[in-house]
Write a protein that holds these residues in place. Structure first.
Motif, short mmCIF file in Angstrom:
data_model
loop_
_atom_site.label_atom_id
_atom_site.label_comp_id
_atom_site.label_asym_id
_atom_site.label_seq_id
_atom_site.Cartn_x
_atom_site.Cartn_y
_atom_site.Cartn_z
N GLU A 1 0.84 -1.20 0.00
CA GLU A 1 0.00 0.00 0.00
C GLU A 1 0.88 1.26 0.00
N ASN A 2 1.95 1.26 0.79
CA ASN A 2 2.88 2.39 0.80
C ASN A 2 3.57 2.54 -0.55
N ARG A 3 3.94 1.42 -1.14
CA ARG A 3 4.56 1.44 -2.46
C ARG A 3 3.60 1.99 -3.50
N LEU A 4 2.33 1.63 -3.39
CA LEU A 4 1.29 2.13 -4.30
C LEU A 4 1.16 3.65 -4.18
N ILE A 5 1.11 4.15 -2.96
CA ILE A 5 1.00 5.60 -2.74
C ILE A 5 2.18 6.33 -3.39
N GLU A 6 3.38 5.84 -3.16
CA GLU A 6 4.56 6.49 -3.74
C GLU A 6 4.52 6.44 -5.27
N ALA A 7 4.05 5.32 -5.83
CA ALA A 7 3.94 5.20 -7.28
C ALA A 7 2.90 6.16 -7.84
N MET A 8 1.78 6.32 -7.12
CA MET A 8 0.75 7.27 -7.56
C MET A 8 1.29 8.70 -7.53
N LYS A 9 2.00 9.06 -6.46
CA LYS A 9 2.54 10.41 -6.34
C LYS A 9 3.58 10.70 -7.42
N ALA A 10 4.33 9.69 -7.84
CA ALA A 10 5.39 9.88 -8.83
C ALA A 10 4.91 9.57 -10.26
N SER A 11 3.64 9.16 -10.40
CA SER A 11 3.13 8.65 -11.68
C SER A 11 4.10 7.62 -12.25
N ASP A 12 4.55 6.73 -11.38
CA ASP A 12 5.48 5.65 -11.73
C ASP A 12 4.68 4.51 -12.36
N VAL A 13 4.52 4.58 -13.68
CA VAL A 13 3.64 3.62 -14.36
C VAL A 13 4.20 2.20 -14.31
N ALA A 14 5.50 2.03 -14.23
CA ALA A 14 6.08 0.68 -14.15
C ALA A 14 5.66 0.00 -12.83
#
Length: 123
Positions: A11-24
């Protein structure tokens, strides 16, 4: 590490990916079969969700989690989380309080989000 701890990290990884628009990372965490119901009731696929980040239609400025419940049932986990989110969504800047419910399932040895629902909390 137990299942609840694994999901909390994801869930924390998901939040960081959403904030960075980290599509990978989003691609790795979300099942190809995702069903996501947005807070206006529209359905979104994995492709639509990731494309919105890829194309710059979603820019998350910040996400603050204030509550989180995790319930594990064998190879399925349900997460309920309350978040304050600020960002730009298809040209509109918004700040709001939301409750998300996500369903994670273990697929091929990896946890993936298979379903999600978002509701805006009106103060």
């Amino acid at each position: 590490m137990d299942t609840n701890q694994q999901i909390k990290l994801l869930e924390n990884r998901l939040i960081e990916a959403m904030k960075a628009s980290d599509v990978a990372t989003l691609d790795a965490l979300i099942s190809d079969e995702l069903i996501f119901t947005g807070h206006y009731g529209a359905l979104f696929s994995k492709e639509a969700d990731i494309d919105a980040h890829r194309e710059g239609n979603i820019t998350i400025y910040d996400i603050v989690v204030s509550e989180q419940q995790i319930k594990a049932y064998d190879d399925v986990v349900i997460v309920s989380v309350k978040k304050e989110i600020s960002g730009s969504f298809f040209g509109d800047t918004e700040v709001g309080l939301y409750r998300f419910t996500r369903v994670w399932k273990q697929l091929g040895g990896e946890w993936k989000i298979i379903a999600a629902h978002s509701t805006q909390i009106v103060r």
